[in-house]
Design an enzyme around this catalytic site. Structure first.
Site, PDB file in Angstrom:
ATOM      1  N   ASP A 262      -5.529   2.741  -3.709  1.00 43.19           N
ATOM      2  CA  ASP A 262      -6.829   2.672  -3.044  1.00 43.19           C
ATOM      3  C   ASP A 262      -7.106   3.849  -2.104  1.00 43.19           C
ATOM      4  O   ASP A 262      -8.237   4.035  -1.673  1.00 43.19           O
ATOM      5  CB  ASP A 262      -7.029   1.317  -2.323  1.00 43.19           C
ATOM      6  CG  ASP A 262      -5.945   1.024  -1.316  1.00 43.19           C
ATOM      7  OD1 ASP A 262      -5.019   1.841  -1.174  1.00 43.19           O
ATOM      8  OD2 ASP A 262      -6.013  -0.047  -0.671  1.00 43.19           O
ATOM      9  N   ARG A 263      -6.091   4.636  -1.807  1.00 48.36           N
ATOM     10  CA  ARG A 263      -6.332   5.800  -0.939  1.00 48.36           C
ATOM     11  C   ARG A 263      -6.459   7.081  -1.749  1.00 48.36           C
ATOM     12  O   ARG A 263      -5.968   7.155  -2.882  1.00 48.36           O
ATOM     13  CB  ARG A 263      -5.177   5.979   0.040  1.00 48.36           C
ATOM     14  CG  ARG A 263      -5.076   4.867   1.044  1.00 48.36           C
ATOM     15  CD  ARG A 263      -4.048   5.175   2.110  1.00 48.36           C
ATOM     16  NE  ARG A 263      -4.112   4.155   3.141  1.00 48.36           N
ATOM     17  CZ  ARG A 263      -3.584   4.253   4.343  1.00 48.36           C
ATOM     18  NH1 ARG A 263      -2.928   5.350   4.674  1.00 48.36           N
ATOM     19  NH2 ARG A 263      -3.706   3.288   5.217  1.00 48.36           N
TER      20      ARG A 263
ATOM     21  N   LYS B 232     -11.366  -0.061  -1.243  1.00 47.60           N
ATOM     22  CA  LYS B 232     -11.445   1.379  -1.336  1.00 47.60           C
ATOM     23  C   LYS B 232     -10.802   1.774  -2.651  1.00 47.60           C
ATOM     24  O   LYS B 232     -10.015   1.020  -3.219  1.00 47.60           O
ATOM     25  CB  LYS B 232     -10.790   2.053  -0.151  1.00 47.60           C
ATOM     26  CG  LYS B 232      -9.374   1.634   0.135  1.00 47.60           C
ATOM     27  CD  LYS B 232      -8.920   2.289   1.441  1.00 47.60           C
ATOM     28  CE  LYS B 232      -7.560   1.801   1.857  1.00 47.60           C
ATOM     29  NZ  LYS B 232      -7.593   0.957   3.036  1.00 47.60           N
TER      30      LYS B 232
ATOM     31  N   SER C  41       0.806  -1.226   0.000  1.00 46.28           N
ATOM     32  CA  SER C  41       0.000   0.000   0.000  1.00 46.28           C
ATOM     33  C   SER C  41       0.836   1.273   0.000  1.00 46.28           C
ATOM     34  O   SER C  41       1.637   1.484  -0.882  1.00 46.28           O
ATOM     35  CB  SER C  41      -0.964  -0.044   1.182  1.00 46.28           C
ATOM     36  OG  SER C  41      -1.871   1.009   1.108  1.00 46.28           O
ATOM     37  N   HIS C  42       0.713   2.063   1.049  1.00 50.85           N
ATOM     38  CA  HIS C  42       1.376   3.364   1.123  1.00 50.85           C
ATOM     39  C   HIS C  42       2.759   3.286   1.763  1.00 50.85           C
ATOM     40  O   HIS C  42       3.408   4.306   1.943  1.00 50.85           O
ATOM     41  CB  HIS C  42       0.490   4.295   1.937  1.00 50.85           C
ATOM     42  CG  HIS C  42       0.093   3.648   3.231  1.00 50.85           C
ATOM     43  ND1 HIS C  42      -0.893   2.697   3.278  1.00 50.85           N
ATOM     44  CD2 HIS C  42       0.584   3.758   4.476  1.00 50.85           C
ATOM     45  CE1 HIS C  42      -1.006   2.249   4.513  1.00 50.85           C
ATOM     46  NE2 HIS C  42      -0.121   2.878   5.268  1.00 50.85           N
TER      47      HIS C  42
ATOM     48  N   ASP D 218      -2.345   6.658  -3.279  1.00 49.26           N
ATOM     49  CA  ASP D 218      -1.207   5.991  -2.639  1.00 49.26           C
ATOM     50  C   ASP D 218      -0.563   4.931  -3.525  1.00 49.26           C
ATOM     51  O   ASP D 218      -0.903   4.801  -4.706  1.00 49.26           O
ATOM     52  CB  ASP D 218      -1.642   5.381  -1.303  1.00 49.26           C
ATOM     53  CG  ASP D 218      -2.494   4.146  -1.497  1.00 49.26           C
ATOM     54  OD1 ASP D 218      -3.190   4.071  -2.526  1.00 49.26           O
ATOM     55  OD2 ASP D 218      -2.456   3.247  -0.636  1.00 49.26           O
TER      56      ASP D 218
ATOM     57  N   ASP E 242      -0.761   1.674  -4.051  1.00 46.83           N
ATOM     58  CA  ASP E 242      -1.553   0.712  -4.827  1.00 46.83           C
ATOM     59  C   ASP E 242      -2.887   1.284  -5.306  1.00 46.83           C
ATOM     60  O   ASP E 242      -3.724   0.554  -5.827  1.00 46.83           O
ATOM     61  CB  ASP E 242      -1.782  -0.560  -4.009  1.00 46.83           C
ATOM     62  CG  ASP E 242      -2.566  -0.287  -2.732  1.00 46.83           C
ATOM     63  OD1 ASP E 242      -2.460   0.833  -2.189  1.00 46.83           O
ATOM     64  OD2 ASP E 242      -3.286  -1.188  -2.270  1.00 46.83           O
TER      65      ASP E 242
END
Ligand code: G1P
Ligand code: ZN
Length: 545
Positions: free
Chosen positions: A283-284, A378, A114-115, A279, A281
């Protein structure tokens, strides 16, 4: 003819998936058989996978390309009939979720931390999503963990690396590998949800400028296709659009701290009207107006209140949900709309059953995550496009839209304080002591506020009946204020303690205050109860968002 090899292995004790899959340092994943063990544990958790389709892709971080080839060979040796893989092994998390759904796939593996920073010294991660497109529920991740601790062998096909640079079909032993354009299906989905004509007209008007910061992570190609090609935004609207294995050395987390350059641009002279970032990947999301930050909790509430203006949601919302630490701004909108508002534990996996059952349409978290029933993750770019659609319809500045929202519903001042890299034992002990003190808190007056209730959040999924306990300590001061404390489940080094502060202000005359000042007495009250500073040896949080 390619042959299957069964390789003897020893289990690793630390392969328990956290809030969002198995996330570790790259060097942990580079240990012999570490990746192979975990992937075999995933496959073994699903004997019924045989003959099924697997979706595969990642955010392009360091080790993505090598891991993709290993997983392809293992999928071929473990009975999958087809793997749908993004070109060059790339898929954003929401695009992977969508692909799983449209292909009726058995499940999907997403490679991402992710982030978290990437590169050889950074983090890597493996996440398994089930057939609805969403993260595997806790029962499944616990099963995977149990299997990983007993694992004695894994199966892999002996074969050369496959060329994944061009869409098309390839054979890998008995299995078909289908390489797909990672962007096309996702972009089509966005066109079905949002009013692209109106959004195009907004860019055509010449009165509106936007800056989208892809942070050298996975959304660059998605944003360029959708914003610059399909919506006609001028080239350069998307910045840092080339995905890099180390994210250009940055920390691909779209918040006020890590998306510094964007925040500065939005505060500078000649700032664009609308700023957004996503982010690692994809999703944010972070939403900014000119010199104005929209908290994720407010963003979620504003989207819910305005959903009827957007084609994909014009028929109304079935219900909404937020994670427990997310501010209660959403609850007010739900009450006004006369729809249900669910409060779930932290982590997207808890929204899945509500979305599947049709109980909710929109959901989100304070941690820059917003989404809807269009996928089961998300979705960063989706949230940005939702805002863009809103701006195209209302033709007002971001700030004006949010201020009008506060006037109508009241403002929830909100902050999250993160204490990072803590020694895990004292951090856990602090929460344990606080847990024990909970029964004595109601009735106490702190910082001018009276504690009305205090508990450790537990949740029973209303659809599956699954129970999750110890999901975070809540100290409630009636409707007026709230503090939440919990330990992060996504960190890879030490412990992170999160303190979430919220204060409700109905009076519009008091909507222009500084959140830090408004929330300071609450932070002090929590410190008095829990002894954060003294016990953690920290003067202040590392990150405030
Ligand atoms: C964090 C966020 C949480 C989010 C998760 C995955 O988890 O707080 O809302 O779902 O990342 O993106 P945490 O580290 O708090 O367990
Ligand atoms: Zn992410």
């Amino acid at each position: 003819m390619a042959s299957v090899r069964t390789v003897a292995t020893t289990p690793y004790p630390d392969q328990r998936p956290g809030t969002s899959g198995l996330r570790k340092r790259v060097r942990v994943f580079l240990q012999p058989n570490y990746l192979e063990n975990f992937v075999q544990a995933i496959f073994d958790a699903f004997p019924e996978r045989r003959g099924g389709t697997l979706v595969l892709g990642g955010d392009g971080r360091h080790h993505n390309a090598e891991a993709i080839q290993v997983i392809l060979r293992m999928a071929a040796a473990n009975g999958f009939e087809r793997v749908v893989v993004g070109r060059d092994g790339i898929l954003s998390t929401p695009a992977a979720s969508h692909l799983i759904r449209v292909r009726g796939a058995f499940g999907g593996i997403i490679l991402s931390a992710s982030h978290n920073p990437g590169g050889p010294e950074g983090d890597f991660g493996v996440k398994y999503n089930v057939g609805n497109g969403g993260p595997a529920p806790e029962a499944v991740t616990e099963r995977i963990w149990a299997i990983s601790r007993e694992l004695r062998e894994y199966r892999i096909l002996e074969a050369e690396d496959l060329p994944l640079g061009r869409p098309g079909e390839l054979r890998l032993g008995p299995m078909t590998v289908e390489v797909v354009d990672p962007v096309a299906d996702y972009a089509d989905l966005m066109e079905r949800l949002f009013d692209f004509d109106r959004m195009r007209a907004l860019f055509d008007s010449g009165l509106f400028r936007m800056r989208y910061d892809a942070m050298h992570a996975v959304t660059g190609p998605y944003a360029r296709e959708i914003l610059e090609r399909r919506l006609g935004a001028p080239p350069g609207t998307v910045v840092n659009g080339e995905p890099l294995p180390d994210f250009g050395g940055g920390h691909p987390d779209p918040n006020l701290v890590h998306a510094r350059a964007l925040v500065e641009a939005m505060h500078g002279r000649d700032a664009p009207d609308f700023g957004a970032a996503s982010d690692g990947d994809g999703d944010r999301n972070m939403i900014l107006g000119r010199r104005f930050f929209v908290t994720p909790s407010d963003s979620l509430a504003v989207l819910a209140a305005n959903a009827h203006r957007v084609p994909g949601y014009a028929r109304g919302l079935a219900g909404v949900a937020r994670s427990m630490p997310t501010s209660r701004a959403l609850d007010r909108v739900a009450a006004r709309l006369g729809i249900d508002c669910y409060e779930t534990p932290t982590g997207w996996k808890f929204f899945g059953s509500l979305l599947d059952a049709g109980r909710i349409t929109l959901c989100g978290e304070e941690s820059f995550g917003t989404g809807s029933d269009h996928v089961r993750e998300k979705d960063g770019l989706w949230a940005v496009l939702f805002w863009l659609n809103l701006l195209a319809v209302r033709r007002e500045p971001v700030e004006a839209i949010v201020r009008a929202h506060w006037r109508e519903h009241g403002r929830h001042y909100y902050q999250r304080h993160d204490y990072e890299g803590l020694d895990p034992d004292p951090a856990a002990a602090l929460l344990e002591d606080l847990r024990r003190a909970l029964p004595s808190l109601p009735g106490r007056r702190l910082g001018g506020l009276e504690v009305s209730a205090a508990d450790d959040f537990a949740y029973t999924d209303p659809v599956s009946g699954e129970r999750s306990e110890r999901q975070g300590i809540r100290i409630l001061f009636g409707e007026e204020a709230r503090a939440v404390l919990r330990l992060s489940g996504t960190g890879t080094a030490g412990a992170t303690l999160r303190l979430y502060l919220e204060r409700y202000e109905p009076d519009p005359a008091r909507h222009g205050l500084d959140p830090g000042e408004v929330l300071a007495p609450l932070a002090a009250a929590v410190d008095a109860i829990a002894g954060l500073r003294a016990r953690l040896g920290r003067e202040r949080p590392d990150v405030v968002t």
